[in-house]
Enzyme design. Structure first.
Site, PDB file in Angstrom:
ATOM      1  N   LYS A 110      36.706  38.887  37.386  1.00 51.66           N
ATOM      2  CA  LYS A 110      36.453  37.528  36.905  1.00 51.66           C
ATOM      3  C   LYS A 110      36.038  37.519  35.433  1.00 51.66           C
ATOM      4  O   LYS A 110      36.419  36.626  34.686  1.00 51.66           O
ATOM      5  CB  LYS A 110      35.425  36.835  37.785  1.00 51.66           C
ATOM      6  CG  LYS A 110      36.041  36.502  39.137  1.00 51.66           C
ATOM      7  CD  LYS A 110      35.184  35.623  39.991  1.00 51.66           C
ATOM      8  CE  LYS A 110      35.947  35.278  41.265  1.00 51.66           C
ATOM      9  NZ  LYS A 110      35.147  34.581  42.243  1.00 51.66           N
ATOM     10  N   LYS A 189      49.232  37.822  42.003  1.00 52.05           N
ATOM     11  CA  LYS A 189      48.603  37.175  43.156  1.00 52.05           C
ATOM     12  C   LYS A 189      48.464  35.675  42.866  1.00 52.05           C
ATOM     13  O   LYS A 189      48.041  35.306  41.767  1.00 52.05           O
ATOM     14  CB  LYS A 189      47.220  37.806  43.370  1.00 52.05           C
ATOM     15  CG  LYS A 189      46.399  37.122  44.434  1.00 52.05           C
ATOM     16  CD  LYS A 189      44.924  37.501  44.349  1.00 52.05           C
ATOM     17  CE  LYS A 189      44.121  36.500  45.081  1.00 52.05           C
ATOM     18  NZ  LYS A 189      43.032  35.836  44.785  1.00 52.05           N
ATOM     19  N   LYS A 192      44.043  30.209  41.689  1.00 48.09           N
ATOM     20  CA  LYS A 192      43.696  29.028  40.886  1.00 48.09           C
ATOM     21  C   LYS A 192      43.468  29.423  39.432  1.00 48.09           C
ATOM     22  O   LYS A 192      43.650  28.622  38.534  1.00 48.09           O
ATOM     23  CB  LYS A 192      42.408  28.391  41.416  1.00 48.09           C
ATOM     24  CG  LYS A 192      42.533  27.784  42.776  1.00 48.09           C
ATOM     25  CD  LYS A 192      41.144  27.426  43.322  1.00 48.09           C
ATOM     26  CE  LYS A 192      41.060  27.564  44.829  1.00 48.09           C
ATOM     27  NZ  LYS A 192      39.919  28.392  45.278  1.00 48.09           N
TER      28      LYS A 192
END
Ligand code: ADP
Ligand code: TRP
Length: 321
Positions: A110, A189, A192
């Site tokens: 992230k 993948k 969002k």
């Protein structure tokens, strides 16, 4: 069996979320004691605006209810309406070795995607462990990227139990390997965060645009194509019958077929699969009071369970009565 899972309100839900996780949630509610929640505390780790988190929370609730979550049977709530999990997360933090969190890949992923490296993001797996352990969950249906978080949950529970006694139930992940990673329109993948999604509730036009954008190799119409590496076929697999899929695979290897043809069929099948739920979602959206009530009832039922575990844990560590 107690089945539990959470979904972050961090954007519009996509068909990767659906086939990787939500479909299993919905199937499992029939035969189990299902507990599903909207993970808004978790979503805060990526610093959304207050408006966004509010809107996406309503959206996730509408999506689940439209797709068939049965609030009579399943306990469905918003994570922050059961604040007991935050206290448990703290108590678990105090038995969680730093090394365990440092090994978690989702934090690094992230940060690499551009989310600021805040403490919440680092401690995220401990909150997730609290979500799972506070409800004595046995089975946690998730996509493959969450496997490590369930392993961490077991490690934390084992450590807690070895210090304070057998209080926490060890959960097991439930991952369907066949849909563990649904590819996005760019072949990575579907996520969002990558702007590569096909939304469950996209309009016909949006879906068409996205399906036509799916990245393929540069082979010409006449060339034989490799069915095992094609993103279009990987998505078709989710909605086509086995017989139909076998036919497409033959067409791939034989050559003489352009990607446009298979994209057209994929679009047809996606629309067939998802459009029946749109009407239900539109109806639900006209009654915000109903959705609010469902989440409120769910939170009450969830709190009743959570407070029992939290009391036991408080007592065990020496701060409860
Ligand atoms: P996103 O990557 O879009 O932000 P989340 O991390 O919020 O998705 O994932 C919510 C749930 O959906 C998790 O159980 C996750 O494993 C599953 N999931 C998300 N994307 C995919 C995908 N592309 N394939 C399979 N499962 C997925
Ligand atoms: N981390 C999960 C995700 O990103 C969401 C989540 C939060 C969750 N708490 C959970 C999933 C507990 C399963 C169990 O998808």
């Amino acid at each position: 069996m107690r089945v539990l899972s959470g979904m972050q309100p961090s954007g519009k839900l996509h068909i990767g979320n659906f086939f990787g996780a939500m479909r299993q949630h919905l199937h499992l509610q029939a035969e189990n004691d299902a507990f599903y929640f909207i993970a808004d505390y978790h979503a805060l780790t990526s610093n959304p605006s207050a408006e966004d988190i509010k809107q996406y929370t309503i959206d996730v609730a509408l999506d689940y209810l439209a797709l068939g979550l049965d609030p009579e049977k399943t306990v469905f709530w918003k994570q922050s309406d059961v604040p007991e999990v935050v206290e448990l997360a703290w108590l678990l933090s105090c038995v969680t070795p730093m090394g365990l969190l440092q090994r978690c890949t989702s934090y690094k992923d992230k940060v690499a995607q551009g989310i600021s490296p805040n403490h919440g993001l680092f401690a995220y797996p401990v909150l997730q462990a609290a979500d799972i352990l506070i409800f004595d969950s046995n089975l946690v249906p998730v996509g493959a990227d969450q496997k490590q978080h369930i392993e961490v949950t077991r490690d934390i529970a084992q450590r807690f139990n070895s210090i304070y006694g057998e209080i926490l139930v060890l959960p097991t992940e439930h991952i369907l390997e066949s849909v563990a990673v649904v590819p996005g329109v760019d072949g990575r993948k579907m996520s969002k965060s990558y702007d590569n999604t096909i939304g469950i509730f996209d309009t016909d036009k949006e879906m068409k645009k996205k399906v036509m954008r799916i990245v393929t190799d540069s082979s010409g119409v006449d060339d034989p194509k490799d069915p095992s590496t094609c993103n279009v076929l990987a998505l078709l697999k989710l909605v086509a019958s086995d017989d139909e899929l076998a036919e497409w695979k033959e067409k791939y290897t034989a050559g003489g077929m352009g990607y446009g043809t298979v994209k057209k069929r994929l679009l047809e099948l996606l629309l067939e699969y998802f459009s029946p739920y749109r009407q239900k979602r539109d109806e639900l959206a006209t009654d915000p009071g109903y959705v609010e009530q469902v989440l409120k009832d769910g939170a009450e039922r969830a709190r009743a369970v959570a407070s029992v575990t939290l009391d036991k844990v408080r007592k065990a560590v020496g701060i409860g009565k």
